[in-house]
Design an enzyme around this catalytic site. Structure first.
Site, PDB file in Angstrom:
ATOM      1  CG  HIS A   1      -1.845   1.168   1.274  1.00 47.52           C
ATOM      2  ND1 HIS A   1      -2.284   1.713   2.472  1.00 47.52           N
ATOM      3  CD2 HIS A   1      -2.375   1.954   0.295  1.00 47.52           C
ATOM      4  CE1 HIS A   1      -3.042   2.761   2.223  1.00 47.52           C
ATOM      5  NE2 HIS A   1      -3.104   2.934   0.917  1.00 47.52           N
TER       6      HIS A   1
ATOM      7  CG  ASN B   1      -6.864   4.281   4.349  1.00 49.49           C
ATOM      8  OD1 ASN B   1      -6.771   5.502   4.418  1.00 49.49           O
ATOM      9  ND2 ASN B   1      -6.516   3.608   3.270  1.00 49.49           N
TER      10      ASN B   1
ATOM     11  CD  GLU C   1      -0.724   0.878   5.974  1.00 54.43           C
ATOM     12  OE1 GLU C   1      -1.024   0.816   7.171  1.00 54.43           O
ATOM     13  OE2 GLU C   1      -1.577   1.034   5.075  1.00 54.43           O
TER      14      GLU C   1
END
Length: 283
Positions: free
Chosen positions: A140, A190, A152
């Site tokens: 990510h 997130n 990530e």
């Protein structure tokens, strides 16, 4: 595992950024999308970014030429037959991603690692669409990719240790900082960021303060570079809503319930910067 050639699927903002940093790090890169015009637009973004670096004397024209020479256009998933790593950066939709990974499983070489740039969807579920779940992993990247240092790296339930290590090592060659994360909805970034943005939207919805005041409090009081409502516009309100829905469904906890005002704006087509209007107007 020796990674030399990379295919990036999706030539949008994220995909073109990932392709750029891979090419700059010396990898051969195939930038893939459904139509030639999508790929050309992605390559155009990369050329624009690199030209800026040349103008700022951070890169020579020859170095830019070398980076561009390592990039090739692709509109066929079958081109994955020649790569060591695929990084998928397609639309954030499980059905679409699962379909892409099932096809890649058939087309990519047996040794190839299949990575997803998903921002919130479970890697374990994406891996289940393949017969090589141990070779599926999450990468990510943050937006804008050429600037942001964090990646990530998400292990699925079956991800092999050597696959994780290969991706961590490769991430470092991109001048990025890899952070290991387990496979939970929203991962770390997130899961923390989106509820904060959602709470800022609730604060506006309930009339606690104006949008400008909310953003100022977070910028001046918490030292955030931009306020949460400005950031939501930058990310895209449709993306924010989708991630909140993924968190809400994944955890079954009402603390992740998307604010009705967020839903209303998305239904109105007010998606933020990309549509010209979100919480603010953009001309």
């Amino acid at each position: 595992m020796n990674i030399k050639k990379v295919m990036v699927i999706g030539a949008g903002q994220m995909g073109s950024g990932i392709a750029q940093v891979c090419a700059q790090a010396g990898y051969e890169v195939l930038l893939n999308d459904l139509k030639p015009e999508f790929v050309e637009r992605g390559l155009g973004i990369i050329k624009k970014n690199l030209s800026r670096q040349v103008e700022k004397a951070r890169m020579t024209a020859d170095e830019m030429g070398e980076v561009l020479s390592r990039l090739a256009a692709s509109t066929e998933l079958a081109d994955a037959a020649s790569v060591d790593l695929v990084i998928e950066a397609a639309v954030e939709n499980m059905e679409i991603k699962a379909k892409i990974f099932a096809q890649l499983d058939e087309l990519a070489p047996a040794h190839a690692i299949l990575a997803s740039n998903t921002s919130s969807l479970p890697i374990t579920e994406i891996a289940a669409a393949t017969k090589r779940p141990e070779q599926v992993i999450g990468m990510h990247f943050m937006n804008p990719v050429p600037v942001m240092k964090l990646v990530e790296i998400i292990r699925g339930l079956a991800t092999a240790d050597e696959v994780y290590q290969a991706i961590e090592d490769m991430t470092k060659t991109l001048s990025k900082v890899p952070v290991e994360v387990n496979d939970f909805p929203g991962f770390v970034s997130n899961r923390i960021l989106m509820p904060m943005i959602n709470e800022a939207i609730y604060t506006l919805y309930e009339g606690v303060a104006t949008k400008e005041a909310i953003d100022e409090v977070m910028k001046l009081g918490m030292n955030h570079p931009m306020g949460p409502l400005t950031l939501a516009d930058f990310i895209g309100l449709d993306t924010c809503l989708y991630i909140m829905e993924t968190l809400h469904e994944g955890f079954g906890d009402d603390k992740y319930r998307p604010c009705p005002l967020l839903r209303k704006y998305v239904k109105a087509g007010w998606l933020g910067r990309k549509s010209g209007r979100g919480f603010y107007e953009y001309n």
